[in-house]
Design an enzyme around this catalytic site. Structure first.
Site, PDB file in Angstrom:
ATOM      1  N   ASP A   1       0.873  -1.173   0.000  1.00  0.00           N
ATOM      2  CA  ASP A   1       0.000   0.000   0.000  1.00  0.00           C
ATOM      3  C   ASP A   1       0.910   1.223   0.000  1.00  0.00           C
ATOM      4  O   ASP A   1       1.015   1.943   0.982  1.00  0.00           O
ATOM      5  CB  ASP A   1      -0.882  -0.073   1.257  1.00  0.00           C
ATOM      6  N   SER A   2       1.574   1.433  -1.127  1.00  0.00           N
ATOM      7  CA  SER A   2       2.662   2.412  -1.193  1.00  0.00           C
ATOM      8  C   SER A   2       2.256   3.682  -1.910  1.00  0.00           C
ATOM      9  O   SER A   2       1.198   3.761  -2.542  1.00  0.00           O
ATOM     10  CB  SER A   2       3.846   1.795  -1.943  1.00  0.00           C
TER      11      SER A   2
END
Lengths: 279, 279
Positions: free
Chosen positions: B155-156
């Site tokens: 979840d960058s």
């Protein structure tokens, strides 16, 4: 000097595009028209300050609004487009070999003329011999043609101002009478994220007229929220479960395919809810 | 005086939001952080000028990045989130009753602290007893944990600057080793419309590591183009054809449902092409 265009539909969330060149701005008898060349998305048509179509993403809208109903109908011969003066829907419709006649009923001649001049990639099929252009009011045209079209596509601007009469129950009833007995109609019906109440109202209005009413979705970068709804009303055929697998293919489409046809009717929870809550 | 925020990701097509209030701006050791309240979409988290999440549409991203892999896995017990300091992915993960531990590995403590303070609707599950927060480098954490997680969610931020190492073959190989033998990984992988070359590269990098590699799509208004891709890499399970119909339901989701789970893997032509052309 840098020129930026701000899209006017959602007042507190404005999409802006860096402008290369303004090709035309014109006050027509019906609206303010502009065609502008942008760095991000190429040439764009704007009506009353709202982006209608862009060279870079127009294929999504035009493929989906045309191929969903035309693949659903087993043998579409006569097709009517209400609005759609840019010609993109006509271009896609005429890719279907069964189509004998596609009538474009556009109220504003200037839209057609300027799109022919500046957006030839989109308007290219308007001179096809199977295309008949009628300049006039869509509501009147539909009223005067009964039991005539296999498919009717309402390719309108937004449901405010000029196009308001193209949304709602009384027009859908006229459309139903203008369709043949296995006819099918589709309309662009806004963003469920920004305008849920419009989506819900249009869906319920269509549902009151058509035995089969369905929403489908497509990802369209130039429209607010980028995730756009279309409403289908049909007398008999269910577009979600249509027998399309054995139909001919159309080569070189950039968005539509037959698996996506069915998948585009599967709605996220918040959109499905709009179709479930009744009035 | 009117304040407007311009989203910085696509330079010639800038989304702007009318600002009600700027709640915090801060230079952290890793990035510039801002949390801003907007009229259209409520509070938003920005990192280096790019919108990460907004109160009004965060559910789309967080539901899809969490529930696709967690419903695909028959019995997910240990889940790792790399990045995701806002806590939205953790909130969705913990809705699955089988999950015993969800580790959040976030490099920037400030993101967690400010999201806890200003975005409680999103960060609300970070204090859950099943959530373990580790502040540090995701690449190092993944390298030091072998055969441990059933699901890994990357979840960058975008694949430029700080998060660049979280995209690409060498990291995906480490992720594969960090997963259990039927493990599954998912990452947000940008807009196929604006960044097709990134989508293609990431897909091919994942495909070189994972026996099953798939893209799925979701409509996310705050991200450029509004139509966003996620890449799934899996050792055994195919997320598109996973046996989910008899699994428990989660009430009150706003985007994800089980029919949409499968439909979201059906790609438009131009996106499917990105997964077909080889390197």
């Amino acid at each position: 000097m840098e020129m930026w265009l701000g899209e006017a539909q959602i007042k507190d969330a404005v999409m802006t595009y860096k402008v290369k060149e303004t090709l035309v701005t014109k006050k027509t008898p019906y609206q303010e028209l502009a065609i502008v060349d942008t760095y991000a998305l190429g040439r764009m048509l704007l009506l009353d300050g709202i982006v209608q179509t862009s060279i870079e993403d127009e294929y999504v809208y035009h493929e989906m609004i045309a191929h969903i109903p035309l693949f659903t109908h087993p043998n579409p011969k006569k097709v009517l487009v209400v609005g759609g003066g840019d010609g993109g829907s006509i271009r896609e419709i005429l890719k279907h070999p069964s189509v004998e006649k596609a009538v474009l009923c556009e109220i504003d001649q200037v839209v057609i003329d300027e799109c022919k001049r500046y957006l030839p990639e989109i308007s290219c099929a308007l001179d096809d011999e199977r295309c008949e252009i009628f300049i006039g009011d869509g509501i009147k045209y539909v009223h005067e043609h009964k039991n005539e079209f296999d498919v009717i596509i309402v390719d309108s601007t937004d449901p405010f101002g000029a196009a308001e009469g193209l949304f709602g129950g009384s027009f859908y009833k006229e459309i139903s009478e203008c369709l043949t007995e296995d006819g099918i109609f589709v309309a662009q019906t806004e963003s469920p994220f920004y305008l849920p109440e419009v989506v819900k109202r249009v869906y319920n209005d269509a549902k009151a007229v058509f035995p089969v009413t369905k929403l489908f979705m497509a990802g369209i970068p130039t429209y607010p929220s980028g995730y756009w709804s279309f409403t289908v009303g049909s007398k008999k055929l269910d577009p979600e479960y249509a027998e399309i697998d054995n139909k001919y293919d159309i080569e070189n489409l950039k968005y539509y395919n037959k698996r996506l046809h069915k998948a585009s009717f599967v709605l996220p929870q918040f959109i499905e809810k709009l179709t479930r809550d009744g009035k």
